[in-house]
Design a protein around this motif. Structure first.
Motif, PDB file in Angstrom:
ATOM      1  N   THR A  53       0.731  -0.914   0.146  1.00  0.00           N
ATOM      2  CA  THR A  53       0.229   0.051  -0.250  1.00  0.00           C
ATOM      3  C   THR A  53       0.816   1.722   0.035  1.00  0.00           C
ATOM      4  O   THR A  53       2.001   1.363   0.389  1.00  0.00           O
ATOM      5  CB  THR A  53      -1.014   0.031   1.130  1.00  0.00           C
ATOM      6  N   ILE A  54       0.508   2.202  -0.715  1.00  0.00           N
ATOM      7  CA  ILE A  54       1.256   3.592  -0.970  1.00  0.00           C
ATOM      8  C   ILE A  54       0.711   4.260  -1.063  1.00  0.00           C
ATOM      9  O   ILE A  54      -0.351   4.894  -1.637  1.00  0.00           O
ATOM     10  CB  ILE A  54       1.702   3.953  -2.877  1.00  0.00           C
ATOM     11  N   PHE A  55       0.074   4.607   0.475  1.00  0.00           N
ATOM     12  CA  PHE A  55      -0.400   6.674   0.946  1.00  0.00           C
ATOM     13  C   PHE A  55      -0.836   7.205   0.232  1.00  0.00           C
ATOM     14  O   PHE A  55      -1.962   7.366  -0.465  1.00  0.00           O
ATOM     15  CB  PHE A  55      -0.906   6.540   2.557  1.00  0.00           C
ATOM     16  N   SER A  56       0.336   7.837  -0.300  1.00  0.00           N
ATOM     17  CA  SER A  56       0.766   9.045  -0.869  1.00  0.00           C
ATOM     18  C   SER A  56      -0.161   9.144  -2.931  1.00  0.00           C
ATOM     19  O   SER A  56      -0.727   9.560  -3.277  1.00  0.00           O
ATOM     20  CB  SER A  56       1.933   9.556  -1.396  1.00  0.00           C
ATOM     21  N   GLU A  57      -0.267   7.665  -2.348  1.00  0.00           N
ATOM     22  CA  GLU A  57      -1.066   7.384  -4.244  1.00  0.00           C
ATOM     23  C   GLU A  57      -2.043   7.160  -3.976  1.00  0.00           C
ATOM     24  O   GLU A  57      -2.896   6.799  -4.827  1.00  0.00           O
ATOM     25  CB  GLU A  57       0.242   7.198  -5.211  1.00  0.00           C
ATOM     26  N   ASN A  58      -2.349   6.643  -3.155  1.00  0.00           N
ATOM     27  CA  ASN A  58      -3.209   6.078  -2.902  1.00  0.00           C
ATOM     28  C   ASN A  58      -3.837   4.686  -3.599  1.00  0.00           C
ATOM     29  O   ASN A  58      -5.139   4.050  -4.590  1.00  0.00           O
ATOM     30  CB  ASN A  58      -4.943   6.741  -3.180  1.00  0.00           C
ATOM     31  N   ILE A  59      -2.511   3.754  -3.833  1.00  0.00           N
ATOM     32  CA  ILE A  59      -2.742   2.830  -4.500  1.00  0.00           C
ATOM     33  C   ILE A  59      -2.335   1.179  -3.806  1.00  0.00           C
ATOM     34  O   ILE A  59      -1.785   1.366  -2.723  1.00  0.00           O
ATOM     35  CB  ILE A  59      -2.057   2.798  -5.792  1.00  0.00           C
ATOM     36  N   VAL A  60      -2.582  -0.009  -4.070  1.00  0.00           N
ATOM     37  CA  VAL A  60      -2.103  -1.262  -3.925  1.00  0.00           C
ATOM     38  C   VAL A  60      -1.601  -1.239  -5.443  1.00  0.00           C
ATOM     39  O   VAL A  60      -1.893  -1.801  -6.255  1.00  0.00           O
ATOM     40  CB  VAL A  60      -3.200  -1.905  -3.392  1.00  0.00           C
ATOM     41  N   VAL A  61      -0.036  -2.410  -4.660  1.00  0.00           N
ATOM     42  CA  VAL A  61       0.815  -2.224  -6.074  1.00  0.00           C
ATOM     43  C   VAL A  61       0.678  -4.449  -5.128  1.00  0.00           C
ATOM     44  O   VAL A  61       1.266  -4.679  -4.287  1.00  0.00           O
ATOM     45  CB  VAL A  61       2.347  -2.090  -6.417  1.00  0.00           C
ATOM     46  N   GLU A  62       0.509  -5.465  -6.145  1.00  0.00           N
ATOM     47  CA  GLU A  62       0.285  -6.511  -5.556  1.00  0.00           C
ATOM     48  C   GLU A  62       1.458  -7.294  -6.899  1.00  0.00           C
ATOM     49  O   GLU A  62       1.511  -7.098  -8.475  1.00  0.00           O
ATOM     50  CB  GLU A  62      -1.191  -7.117  -6.184  1.00  0.00           C
ATOM     51  N   ASN A  63       2.407  -8.481  -6.646  1.00  0.00           N
ATOM     52  CA  ASN A  63       3.234  -8.863  -7.818  1.00  0.00           C
ATOM     53  C   ASN A  63       3.912  -9.912  -6.451  1.00  0.00           C
ATOM     54  O   ASN A  63       3.341 -10.363  -5.591  1.00  0.00           O
ATOM     55  CB  ASN A  63       4.008  -8.272  -8.459  1.00  0.00           C
ATOM     56  N   SER A  64       4.503 -10.633  -7.336  1.00  0.00           N
ATOM     57  CA  SER A  64       5.655 -11.797  -6.336  1.00  0.00           C
ATOM     58  C   SER A  64       6.506 -11.606  -6.784  1.00  0.00           C
ATOM     59  O   SER A  64       7.175 -10.744  -7.999  1.00  0.00           O
ATOM     60  CB  SER A  64       4.632 -13.007  -7.263  1.00  0.00           C
ATOM     61  N   LYS A  65       7.377 -12.512  -6.514  1.00  0.00           N
ATOM     62  CA  LYS A  65       9.130 -12.569  -6.760  1.00  0.00           C
ATOM     63  C   LYS A  65       9.550 -13.999  -6.700  1.00  0.00           C
ATOM     64  O   LYS A  65       9.500 -14.953  -6.000  1.00  0.00           O
ATOM     65  CB  LYS A  65       9.647 -11.854  -5.276  1.00  0.00           C
ATOM     66  N   ARG A  66      10.340 -14.522  -7.943  1.00  0.00           N
ATOM     67  CA  ARG A  66      10.654 -15.247  -8.041  1.00  0.00           C
ATOM     68  C   ARG A  66      12.045 -15.405  -8.345  1.00  0.00           C
ATOM     69  O   ARG A  66      12.739 -14.588  -8.697  1.00  0.00           O
ATOM     70  CB  ARG A  66      10.210 -16.085  -9.090  1.00  0.00           C
ATOM     71  N   ASN A  67      13.687 -16.141  -7.362  1.00  0.00           N
ATOM     72  CA  ASN A  67      14.560 -16.119  -7.366  1.00  0.00           C
ATOM     73  C   ASN A  67      14.887 -14.872  -7.980  1.00  0.00           C
ATOM     74  O   ASN A  67      15.648 -14.431  -8.344  1.00  0.00           O
ATOM     75  CB  ASN A  67      15.093 -16.660  -9.499  1.00  0.00           C
ATOM     76  N   GLY A  68      14.762 -14.119  -7.073  1.00  0.00           N
ATOM     77  CA  GLY A  68      14.930 -12.239  -6.360  1.00  0.00           C
ATOM     78  C   GLY A  68      14.493 -11.822  -8.058  1.00  0.00           C
ATOM     79  O   GLY A  68      15.111 -10.212  -7.931  1.00  0.00           O
ATOM     80  N   ASP A  69      13.940 -11.974  -8.555  1.00  0.00           N
ATOM     81  CA  ASP A  69      13.285 -11.318  -9.650  1.00  0.00           C
ATOM     82  C   ASP A  69      11.848 -10.948  -9.621  1.00  0.00           C
ATOM     83  O   ASP A  69      10.799 -11.955  -9.310  1.00  0.00           O
ATOM     84  CB  ASP A  69      13.574 -11.473 -11.228  1.00  0.00           C
ATOM     85  N   TRP A  70      11.714  -9.669  -9.347  1.00  0.00           N
ATOM     86  CA  TRP A  70       9.621  -9.249  -9.485  1.00  0.00           C
ATOM     87  C   TRP A  70       9.004 -10.016 -10.486  1.00  0.00           C
ATOM     88  O   TRP A  70       9.013  -9.420 -11.703  1.00  0.00           O
ATOM     89  CB  TRP A  70      10.229  -8.130  -8.976  1.00  0.00           C
ATOM     90  N   MET A  71       8.031  -9.729 -10.570  1.00  0.00           N
ATOM     91  CA  MET A  71       7.100 -10.529 -11.505  1.00  0.00           C
ATOM     92  C   MET A  71       6.059  -9.068 -12.400  1.00  0.00           C
ATOM     93  O   MET A  71       6.297  -8.813 -11.773  1.00  0.00           O
ATOM     94  CB  MET A  71       6.601 -11.859 -11.374  1.00  0.00           C
ATOM     95  N   ASP A  72       5.210  -9.798 -13.196  1.00  0.00           N
ATOM     96  CA  ASP A  72       4.543  -8.279 -13.368  1.00  0.00           C
ATOM     97  C   ASP A  72       3.618  -7.663 -12.323  1.00  0.00           C
ATOM     98  O   ASP A  72       3.176  -8.794 -11.724  1.00  0.00           O
ATOM     99  CB  ASP A  72       3.874  -8.788 -14.355  1.00  0.00           C
ATOM    100  N   GLU A  73       3.632  -7.081 -12.224  1.00  0.00           N
ATOM    101  CA  GLU A  73       2.772  -6.286 -10.857  1.00  0.00           C
ATOM    102  C   GLU A  73       1.446  -5.157 -11.210  1.00  0.00           C
ATOM    103  O   GLU A  73       1.452  -5.377 -12.699  1.00  0.00           O
ATOM    104  CB  GLU A  73       3.514  -5.310 -10.494  1.00  0.00           C
ATOM    105  N   GLN A  74       0.237  -5.406 -10.424  1.00  0.00           N
ATOM    106  CA  GLN A  74      -0.657  -5.627 -11.005  1.00  0.00           C
ATOM    107  C   GLN A  74      -0.757  -3.983  -9.877  1.00  0.00           C
ATOM    108  O   GLN A  74      -0.875  -3.715  -8.596  1.00  0.00           O
ATOM    109  CB  GLN A  74      -2.143  -6.154 -10.622  1.00  0.00           C
ATOM    110  N   VAL A  75      -0.856  -2.801  -9.969  1.00  0.00           N
ATOM    111  CA  VAL A  75      -1.957  -1.674  -9.378  1.00  0.00           C
ATOM    112  C   VAL A  75      -3.467  -1.488  -9.478  1.00  0.00           C
ATOM    113  O   VAL A  75      -3.928  -0.968 -10.625  1.00  0.00           O
ATOM    114  CB  VAL A  75      -0.933  -0.285 -10.192  1.00  0.00           C
ATOM    115  N   LYS A  76      -3.677  -1.077  -8.286  1.00  0.00           N
ATOM    116  CA  LYS A  76      -5.036  -0.421  -8.328  1.00  0.00           C
ATOM    117  C   LYS A  76      -5.434   0.238  -6.836  1.00  0.00           C
ATOM    118  O   LYS A  76      -4.074   0.495  -6.329  1.00  0.00           O
ATOM    119  CB  LYS A  76      -5.993  -2.327  -7.763  1.00  0.00           C
ATOM    120  N   GLU A  77      -6.609   1.123  -7.190  1.00  0.00           N
ATOM    121  CA  GLU A  77      -6.812   1.668  -6.307  1.00  0.00           C
ATOM    122  C   GLU A  77      -7.210   1.518  -4.758  1.00  0.00           C
ATOM    123  O   GLU A  77      -7.662  -0.052  -4.235  1.00  0.00           O
ATOM    124  CB  GLU A  77      -8.063   2.865  -6.197  1.00  0.00           C
TER     125      GLU A  77
END
Length: 143
Positions: A53-77
């Motif tokens: 959750t990033i309060f200043s932007e009023n968003i939620v970022v969701e993703n996963s991490k495999r072997n140290g690499d972040w996967m595609d993220e989804q951003v929602k309000e």
């Protein structure tokens, strides 16, 4: 939190299980994240589900991490007005994690769902990072 809050999951997560997490954020909170992690390392290489959750932007970022690499993220309000606390329920169903904002004992509002690329049995711990003053409740509800 200067160090993450880490809780070992007492038994494997299965289809239909839920995790309830309640906490208080700091007055000047910028962000916090909740990670469902494979392993218990405070610096995990693999995160089955990352909810930030990033309060200043009023968003939620969701993703996963495999072997140290972040996967595609989804951003929602982020559907919550300013306030000192949060109550979130994570439900594991149909290969997805459904995240609900808990209003009270009987009311939950779906924030999002995210497809899991990990087997539920791989998740070993829950970690909370960022501007959280304290965790008030962590409940595992097994189906």
């Amino acid at each position: 939190m200067s160090r993450p809050f880490i809780a070992i999951i007492p038994q494997s997560i299965n289809e239909g299980d839920k995790v309830l997490l309640k906490g208080l954020v700091k007055d000047d909170a910028y962000e916090f994240s909740i990670n469902f992690v494979t392993g218990t390392s405070p610096n995990p290489e693999d995160i089955a589900y990352h909810f930030k959750t990033i309060f200043s932007e009023n968003i939620v970022v969701e993703n996963s991490k495999r072997n140290g690499d972040w996967m595609d993220e989804q951003v929602k309000e982020w559907p919550v007005s300013d306030g000192p606390g949060f109550a979130l329920e994570f439900a594991f169903t149909g290969g997805n994690v459904y995240t609900y904002l808990v209003e009270d004992e009987h009311s939950r509002n779906l924030i999002s769902y995210y497809p899991l690329d990990y087997d539920l049995h791989e998740i070993d711990s829950v970690q909370v990072w960022g501007d959280v003053e304290k965790i008030q409740e962590l409940t595992f509800r097994y189906s």
